[in-house]
Motif scaffolding. Structure first.
Motif, short mmCIF file in Angstrom:
data_model
loop_
_atom_site.label_atom_id
_atom_site.label_comp_id
_atom_site.label_asym_id
_atom_site.label_seq_id
_atom_site.Cartn_x
_atom_site.Cartn_y
_atom_site.Cartn_z
N TRP A 62 -150.32 67.96 -17.14
CA TRP A 62 -151.47 67.19 -17.62
C TRP A 62 -151.71 67.50 -19.09
N GLY A 63 -151.98 66.48 -19.88
CA GLY A 63 -152.33 66.63 -21.28
C GLY A 63 -153.82 66.36 -21.47
N TYR A 64 -154.47 67.20 -22.24
CA TYR A 64 -155.90 67.07 -22.50
C TYR A 64 -156.12 66.97 -24.00
N PHE A 65 -157.00 66.08 -24.41
CA PHE A 65 -157.28 65.85 -25.82
C PHE A 65 -158.78 66.00 -26.07
N PHE A 66 -159.11 66.77 -27.09
CA PHE A 66 -160.49 66.95 -27.51
C PHE A 66 -160.57 66.50 -28.96
N THR A 67 -161.68 65.89 -29.35
CA THR A 67 -161.81 65.40 -30.72
C THR A 67 -163.04 65.99 -31.39
N ASP A 68 -162.94 66.14 -32.71
CA ASP A 68 -164.07 66.60 -33.50
C ASP A 68 -163.78 66.25 -34.95
N ASP A 90 -150.94 71.02 -30.22
CA ASP A 90 -151.10 70.68 -31.63
C ASP A 90 -152.56 70.43 -31.96
N ILE A 91 -152.89 70.57 -33.22
CA ILE A 91 -154.14 70.07 -33.80
C ILE A 91 -153.70 69.14 -34.91
N TYR A 92 -154.14 67.89 -34.85
CA TYR A 92 -153.70 66.92 -35.85
C TYR A 92 -154.82 65.94 -36.17
N GLN A 93 -154.70 65.35 -37.35
CA GLN A 93 -155.69 64.38 -37.81
C GLN A 93 -155.29 62.99 -37.36
N ALA A 94 -156.26 62.25 -36.84
CA ALA A 94 -156.03 60.87 -36.42
C ALA A 94 -155.88 59.97 -37.64
N ASP A 95 -155.16 58.88 -37.47
CA ASP A 95 -155.05 57.89 -38.54
C ASP A 95 -156.42 57.28 -38.80
N ARG A 96 -156.68 56.98 -40.05
CA ARG A 96 -157.95 56.35 -40.42
C ARG A 96 -157.68 54.91 -40.86
#
Length: 111
Positions: A62-68, A90-96
């Motif tokens: 299972w993959g879990y994603f948290f955003t901030d 990973d910790i990565y920045q989402a495309d804007r």
């Protein structure tokens, strides 16, 4: 062969996580207007079992994603999740869509 199932949880923009270090390591999160109930989770898994070819009785990844908006906020939760057996991915920045948009960061873990 393990099948990969990815669950994207609600975006937790600008939320404040508080942790209790009890035996079950509960995470409490406040997101105004967003509530995931036990009934909705049970319904989701029942639906997956009925409508997919996945055998939910087998071992699943299972993959879990948290955003901030602040990647530094992930450091405590990353450590807590790793201590509970989750694997940091990973910790990565989402495309804007535009440069004016505030950055959004993702923490990705698996178990």
């Amino acid at each position: 062969m393990k099948r990969i199932v990815i669950l994207s949880f609600l975006s937790l923009l600008s939320c404040k996580e508080s942790y209790t270090n009890q035996s079950n390591q509960q995470m409490k999160t406040e997101v105004p207007g967003k509530v995931i109930t036990l009934d909705s989770l049970e319904s989701m898994f029942t639906n997956i079992s009925k409508t997919s070819k996945w055998d939910m009785d087998n071992t699943m990844l299972w993959g879990y994603f948290f955003t901030d908006s602040n990647p530094e906020s992930f450091m405590n939760i990353k450590t807590d999740l790793e201590s509970q057996g989750y694997t940091f991915v990973d910790i990565y920045q989402a495309d804007r869509d535009s440069e004016d948009e505030n950055p959004l960061w993702y923490l990705h873990v698996e178990k």
